[in-house]
Scaffold this motif. Structure first.
Motif, short mmCIF file in Angstrom:
data_model
loop_
_atom_site.label_atom_id
_atom_site.label_comp_id
_atom_site.label_asym_id
_atom_site.label_seq_id
_atom_site.Cartn_x
_atom_site.Cartn_y
_atom_site.Cartn_z
N ARG A 112 0.67 -1.57 0.03
CA ARG A 112 -0.06 -0.18 0.32
C ARG A 112 0.50 1.27 0.05
O ARG A 112 1.72 1.55 0.57
CB ARG A 112 -0.78 0.42 1.45
N GLU A 113 1.17 1.87 -0.86
CA GLU A 113 1.29 3.43 -0.82
C GLU A 113 0.89 3.71 -0.09
O GLU A 113 2.38 4.82 0.58
CB GLU A 113 0.66 3.96 -2.04
N GLU A 114 0.03 4.22 0.53
CA GLU A 114 0.64 5.18 2.35
C GLU A 114 1.28 5.07 3.18
O GLU A 114 1.24 5.27 3.86
CB GLU A 114 -0.85 5.21 2.41
N GLY A 158 7.39 -2.84 0.90
CA GLY A 158 6.65 -3.15 1.20
C GLY A 158 8.41 -4.29 0.64
O GLY A 158 8.23 -4.70 -0.48
N GLU A 159 8.13 -5.48 1.65
CA GLU A 159 9.91 -5.88 1.35
C GLU A 159 9.70 -7.67 1.89
O GLU A 159 8.98 -7.68 2.80
CB GLU A 159 11.18 -5.12 1.93
N THR A 160 10.14 -8.61 1.23
CA THR A 160 9.82 -10.02 1.53
C THR A 160 11.54 -10.58 1.04
O THR A 160 12.35 -9.75 0.68
CB THR A 160 9.36 -10.70 0.33
N ASP A 240 -4.52 -12.00 7.04
CA ASP A 240 -3.94 -11.96 6.60
C ASP A 240 -3.30 -10.89 6.02
O ASP A 240 -3.27 -10.17 5.62
CB ASP A 240 -4.65 -12.89 5.31
N PHE A 241 -1.98 -11.20 6.28
CA PHE A 241 -0.61 -10.00 6.11
C PHE A 241 -0.88 -9.59 4.45
O PHE A 241 -1.06 -8.30 4.57
CB PHE A 241 0.59 -10.52 6.15
N ALA A 242 -0.90 -10.63 3.58
CA ALA A 242 -0.56 -10.42 2.48
C ALA A 242 -1.90 -9.46 1.67
O ALA A 242 -2.05 -9.04 1.12
CB ALA A 242 -0.15 -11.61 1.73
N ALA A 243 -3.15 -10.42 2.32
CA ALA A 243 -4.32 -9.83 1.65
C ALA A 243 -4.69 -7.99 2.25
O ALA A 243 -5.29 -7.53 1.47
CB ALA A 243 -5.53 -10.67 2.17
N THR A 244 -4.37 -8.26 3.72
CA THR A 244 -4.36 -6.82 4.23
C THR A 244 -3.34 -5.41 3.36
O THR A 244 -3.97 -5.17 3.55
CB THR A 244 -3.80 -7.21 5.38
N TYR A 245 -1.79 -5.90 3.81
CA TYR A 245 -0.58 -5.03 3.38
C TYR A 245 -0.60 -5.09 1.94
O TYR A 245 -0.26 -4.21 1.25
CB TYR A 245 0.31 -4.98 4.29
N CYS A 246 -0.94 -6.06 0.86
CA CYS A 246 -0.22 -6.41 -0.03
C CYS A 246 -1.49 -7.23 -0.09
O CYS A 246 -1.34 -8.45 -1.36
CB CYS A 246 1.15 -7.16 -0.49
N PRO A 247 -2.50 -6.40 -1.16
CA PRO A 247 -3.48 -6.86 -2.16
C PRO A 247 -3.57 -7.63 -3.13
O PRO A 247 -2.55 -6.92 -4.16
CB PRO A 247 -4.81 -5.93 -2.18
N LEU A 248 -3.70 -8.71 -3.20
CA LEU A 248 -2.85 -9.40 -4.84
C LEU A 248 -3.94 -8.58 -6.30
O LEU A 248 -5.64 -8.50 -5.70
CB LEU A 248 -3.81 -10.58 -4.78
N ASP A 249 -3.56 -8.48 -7.23
CA ASP A 249 -4.42 -7.94 -8.21
C ASP A 249 -3.70 -9.04 -9.35
O ASP A 249 -2.81 -9.55 -9.18
CB ASP A 249 -3.74 -6.20 -9.00
N PHE A 250 -3.86 -8.22 -11.36
CA PHE A 250 -3.32 -8.98 -11.80
C PHE A 250 -1.65 -9.23 -12.22
O PHE A 250 -1.17 -10.75 -12.56
CB PHE A 250 -4.33 -9.16 -13.19
N GLY A 251 -0.84 -8.42 -12.21
CA GLY A 251 0.18 -7.86 -12.33
C GLY A 251 1.06 -8.64 -10.87
O GLY A 251 2.29 -9.89 -11.05
#
Length: 554
Positions: A112-114, A158-160, A240-251
């Motif tokens: 998320r940008e914010e 966001g970083e893994t 859900d960490f991923a769904a909350t902080y990095c929602p999945l899109d097509f890319g």
């Protein structure tokens, strides 16, 4: 490295950003010690960035006086960011592995940008190399990274992170708290010893509270912060960490998760169930697991080849469409997004790619003295086009050809492995099916040589360790440097061979290590091989007989 600059709202906003930003996009694979053939923990990293001059970092071990400060420079831009308190002792680091065999890699998922905190001091690259200098174990590295961001702030998206040592491997995911938020939100999950994992620019940790408590650690406010910001309303157990902080899109699916899917698909059965998810056709499907058990154990060479994957044998294979060109290339020019008559289209984004700045496969073994057990197999440029050379974690210096000593991103040098490897690969790309077999043969020959002599080198080093450990370190340092230098010379000769043999789209006869000559001493007549049969067939089909030679007139 970063794939995007901010949150990706739609598939093609992702693609647009990829065309205008630095274009960072990386891949990491992880193999637990019981999932590897030799009992080593393995971590790999393709550092992908157009225009980035890849180097092997080197930080000597050092002692520092109390009160000493360390200057922090942004890893990507080299801009000065500020100072932090220096540790009293720092450990030796070569590349992304330290003298205790701790290894760290990364991929950026943006999120998320914010949540990006421009006021933070530590960017993700600084965190990696500071943690490597201060950690003897993976768990300690996680503690160092998270405590430093608590104190000084986290400046990146966001970083893994892949964080491993000779005994265990972890995935750590981290996002900021927004401008002035200070600190970071993070979660780390241990990869089971008998499993493999991967990440490629998309957050991969979902409902982490399902894992055993000793296998998962996280920031205390990871859920409460999301509630406070209106990002989550459910129970802690379902967070859900991923769904909350990095929602999945097509890319995030097609360009990121698809790379992990290809790795899993090669080493496990049942991955067809996740194909629509990976291809971005069903974003609401069950996400791929964070880790899986492979059907067979992996070697270091297997992981090296995984870093070269280009979706061979899958619906995303890249050799049969017109984008492959006349010479059936699995590479596509950027931008990934392109338009035609008002409609949006895209290219695939595989693991093996032309924009790789540097690549490594780290091998960590707990059954050897640490100076010998840790090896970072390193290469510059496209992993598909280079031979990984071994550099031991104890090395007190690194190969000059892997550093900034010669050349930079706009200065070519024959003493720079980055530029020589790019020279070879860029000759190959336009006529891939014709030239690549020669490169692959040389690549594989060198890597087989390095693996064949590894046991002998390490036996010699162990013998030296019994009498004088410093002699073993010198021996392994010299071997690491010598092997990289030899590879560079081999690659220069390969470049010379390619330009001579395939000049002007014909082929000069070559046999037993020599170009053939006529009895008079001239080069033997060249062979005009023309297009591959697949391209000939395509030309005939698409031109409707335009180039067919007419039958003789009566």
């Amino acid at each position: 490295m970063q794939m995007t600059n901010h949150t990706l709202k739609t598939a093609f906003s992702l693609l647009l950003l990829l065309t205008t930003s630095a274009g960072y996009a990386c891949t990491n694979f992880i193999v637990g010690k019981k999932a590897s053939r030799d009992g080593s923990v393995i971590v790999s990293y393709n550092a992908d960035s157009y225009g980035c001059y890849g180097v092997m970092q080197h930080f000597p071990a050092a002692k520092h006086p109390k009160g000493a400060m360390r200057k922090v420079y942004d890893w990507e831009s080299d801009r000065y960011r500020g100072e932090i308190a220096e540790a009293l002792e720092t450990y030796g680091v070569v590349g992304n592995i330290n003298e205790y065999q701790v290894t760290i890699g990364e991929t950026t998922f943006g999120g998320r940008e914010e949540l990006v905190d421009s006021t933070g001091l530590l960017d993700y690259g600084s965190l990696i190399y500071i943690a490597l200098q201060r950690s003897k174990t993976a768990r300690e590295a996680i503690k160092v990274m998270t405590s430093l961001t608590d104190k000084y702030g986290y400046a990146s998206e966001g970083e893994t992170f892949s964080i491993a040592d000779p005994n265990e491997a972890w995935i750590l995911e981290m996002v900021g708290k927004g401008a002035g938020g200070h600190g970071a939100l993070w979660v780390a999950v241990r990869i089971p010893d008998d499993c493999i994992s991967g990440h490629a620019n998309q957050s991969r940790i979902h409902k982490f509270m399902q894992y055993p408590k000793d296998q998962c650690i996280y920031s205390k406010d990871i859920v409460s912060f999301a509630r406070k910001k209106g990002l989550y309303k459910g129970s802690d157990a379902d967070f859900d960490f991923a769904a909350t902080y990095c929602p999945l899109d097509f890319g995030g699916a097609r360009y990121c998760e698809a790379r992990v899917w290809a790795f899993y698909n090669h080493w496990a059965t049942g991955m067809d169930a996740y194909l629509d998810y990976a291809m971005g056709k069903n974003l609401k499907a069950e996400p791929m697991p964070l880790y899986i058990k492979p059907k067979t154990k992996l070697s270091v060479a297997d992981v090296q080849n995984a870093m070269r994957n280009q979706y061979e044998g899958t619906p995303m294979a890249m050799l049969s469409d017109p984008g492959a060109g006349a010479w059936q290339s699995p590479y596509r020019p950027r931008p990934l997004a392109w338009k035609y008559k008002g409609k949006d289209y895209f290219n695939e984004r595989p693991t093996g790619t032309q924009q790789t700045s540097f690549t490594f496969v780290a091998q960590m073994r707990n059954y050897l003295p640490r100076a010998i057990g840790g090896v970072i197999w390193f290469g510059h440029d496209d992993a598909n086009m280079v031979a990984y050379t071994p550099v031991y974690c104890c090395a007190t210096r690194v190969p000059d050809c892997y550093t900034k000593k010669y050349g930079d991103d706009v200065t070519f040098s024959l003493k720079s492995a980055f530029w020589v490897c790019n020279w070879v690969s860029n000759m190959v790309y336009p006529r891939y099916s014709q030239l690549f077999p020669d490169v692959k043969a040389e690549r594989d020959s060198l890597e087989h040589l390095y693996f064949d002599r590894q046991s002998l080198v390490e036996r010699q080093a162990q013998a030296l360790c019994q009498t004088d450990s410093s002699k073993a370190i010198d021996y392994l340092t010299n071997y690491s440097v010598k092997t990289a230098d030899e590879m560079l010379q081999d690659w220069i000769h390969l470049a010379e061979y390619l330009i001579v043999r395939y000049n002007d789209m014909v082929v000069k006869p070559y046999s037993h290590g020599h170009f053939l000559r006529t009895p008079e001493g001239l080069g033997a007549p060249v062979k005009a091989t023309g297009f591959p049969d697949a391209t000939r067939e395509q030309i005939i089909r698409q031109t409707n007989g335009k180039f067919a030679v007419p039958a003789p007139q009566k």
